[in-house]
Design a protein around this motif. Structure first.
Motif, short mmCIF file in Angstrom:
data_model
loop_
_atom_site.label_atom_id
_atom_site.label_comp_id
_atom_site.label_asym_id
_atom_site.label_seq_id
_atom_site.Cartn_x
_atom_site.Cartn_y
_atom_site.Cartn_z
N VAL A 1 69.71 95.16 125.51
CA VAL A 1 69.11 95.98 124.46
C VAL A 1 67.76 96.45 124.95
N GLU A 2 67.56 97.77 124.97
CA GLU A 2 66.24 98.30 125.30
C GLU A 2 65.44 98.32 124.02
N VAL A 3 64.24 97.75 124.08
CA VAL A 3 63.40 97.62 122.90
C VAL A 3 62.00 98.18 123.17
N THR A 4 61.23 98.27 122.11
CA THR A 4 59.83 98.67 122.24
C THR A 4 59.03 97.51 122.83
N ALA B 1 56.56 95.96 121.42
CA ALA B 1 56.41 94.95 120.37
C ALA B 1 57.70 94.16 120.21
N GLY B 2 58.83 94.83 120.28
CA GLY B 2 60.13 94.14 120.20
C GLY B 2 60.30 93.16 121.35
N PHE B 3 59.84 93.55 122.52
CA PHE B 3 59.91 92.68 123.69
C PHE B 3 59.05 91.43 123.48
N LYS B 4 57.83 91.64 123.05
CA LYS B 4 56.90 90.53 122.83
C LYS B 4 57.46 89.53 121.81
N ASP B 5 58.05 90.07 120.72
CA ASP B 5 58.55 89.23 119.63
C ASP B 5 60.03 88.87 119.77
N CYS B 6 60.68 89.29 120.85
CA CYS B 6 62.13 89.11 121.01
C CYS B 6 62.87 89.65 119.79
N ASP B 7 62.47 90.84 119.36
CA ASP B 7 63.07 91.49 118.20
C ASP B 7 63.97 92.62 118.69
N ALA B 8 65.27 92.44 118.55
CA ALA B 8 66.24 93.45 118.97
C ALA B 8 66.95 94.01 117.74
N THR B 9 66.15 94.34 116.71
CA THR B 9 66.71 94.88 115.48
C THR B 9 65.91 96.10 115.03
N GLY B 10 66.52 96.90 114.17
CA GLY B 10 65.84 98.00 113.51
C GLY B 10 65.15 98.98 114.45
N ASN B 11 63.91 99.30 114.09
CA ASN B 11 63.14 100.30 114.84
C ASN B 11 62.74 99.84 116.23
N ALA B 12 62.86 98.55 116.52
CA ALA B 12 62.50 98.05 117.85
C ALA B 12 63.54 98.46 118.90
N VAL B 13 64.75 98.79 118.46
CA VAL B 13 65.85 99.09 119.39
C VAL B 13 65.80 100.55 119.83
N LEU B 14 65.79 100.75 121.16
CA LEU B 14 65.80 102.09 121.75
C LEU B 14 67.16 102.44 122.34
N GLY B 15 67.97 101.42 122.63
CA GLY B 15 69.30 101.61 123.19
C GLY B 15 69.97 100.26 123.35
N SER B 16 71.30 100.24 123.38
CA SER B 16 71.98 98.96 123.57
C SER B 16 73.30 99.16 124.30
N TRP B 17 73.67 98.13 125.06
CA TRP B 17 74.88 98.13 125.86
C TRP B 17 75.54 96.76 125.76
N SER B 18 76.86 96.73 125.89
CA SER B 18 77.55 95.44 125.77
C SER B 18 78.84 95.37 126.57
N SER B 19 79.03 96.24 127.54
CA SER B 19 80.30 96.29 128.28
C SER B 19 80.45 95.17 129.31
N GLY B 20 79.34 94.57 129.73
CA GLY B 20 79.39 93.58 130.81
C GLY B 20 79.07 94.17 132.16
N ARG C 1 59.61 100.03 130.57
CA ARG C 1 60.87 99.89 129.83
C ARG C 1 61.10 98.40 129.64
N TRP C 2 61.51 98.03 128.42
CA TRP C 2 61.69 96.62 128.07
C TRP C 2 63.14 96.39 127.67
N PHE C 3 63.74 95.31 128.21
CA PHE C 3 65.13 94.96 127.94
C PHE C 3 65.22 93.49 127.56
N VAL C 4 66.09 93.19 126.60
CA VAL C 4 66.32 91.81 126.17
C VAL C 4 67.81 91.60 125.94
N CYS C 5 68.22 90.35 125.89
CA CYS C 5 69.55 89.99 125.42
C CYS C 5 69.40 89.67 123.94
N SER C 6 70.26 90.23 123.10
CA SER C 6 70.15 90.04 121.66
C SER C 6 71.01 88.89 121.13
#
Length: 156
Positions: free
Chosen positions: A68-71, A73-92, A104-109
């Motif tokens: 999940v690409e996040v803002t 602030a989302g990266f700092k707080d490990c927030d991968a929801t709502g407005n913090a999300v810039l893009g997401s992938w899940s194919s493996g 660019r910030w990426f996390v696992c949600s």
């Protein structure tokens, strides 16, 4: 005759520039052989130079992790929801193009994976590859015109 040779040399030079620009982009396997997992090495970006045109390749067990690409602030707080999300992938097996300079910030949600360290900050520079990529596109159209012109000139 000399003008035909100059024209053909120009086409050849443009073709070489175009091929060099395409070959300079790199694909980075996130986490190297470990992949994008809970064992993802936190210092993975150390010593790597990311530039526009490069890509990040995330490989992981689909269903067990996400990207999940996040803002910031989302990266700092490990927030991968709502407005913090810039893009997401899940194919493996996901490829993310680094198409602009900056952070660019990426996390696992999944669960608490982000707070366990499954997060990635990439700083992309906008060096000459960006100009080359742009030049590559523009030169491609110019090269087509030059080739057409050269072919017409050779017919006469």
């Amino acid at each position: 005759m000399a003008s035909k040779q100059v024209l053909l040399l120009a086409v050849a030079a443009i073709t070489v520039v175009s091929l060099v620009a395409q070959a300079s982009a790199k694909d980075f396997m996130v986490g190297d052989s470990a992949g994008w997992t809970l064992n993802y090495p936190s210092g993975w970006t150390n010593g790597k130079n990311f530039t526009t045109g490069d890509s990040l390749v995330f490989t992981y067990a689909a269903g067990k992790h996400t990207v999940v690409e996040v803002t910031g602030a989302g990266f700092k707080d490990c927030d991968a929801t709502g407005n913090a999300v810039l893009g997401s992938w899940s194919s493996g097996s996901d490829t993310v193009k680094l198409d602009k300079a900056g952070r660019r910030w990426f996390v696992c949600s999944v669960g608490n994976h982000c707070s366990q360290g499954m997060k990635l900050l990439v700083v992309t520079s906008g060096d000459s590859k960006a100009s080359s990529a742009s030049l590559n596109y523009n030169v491609g159209a110019g090269a087509a015109a030059l080739v057409a012109g050269a072919a017409a000139a050779l017919m006469f």
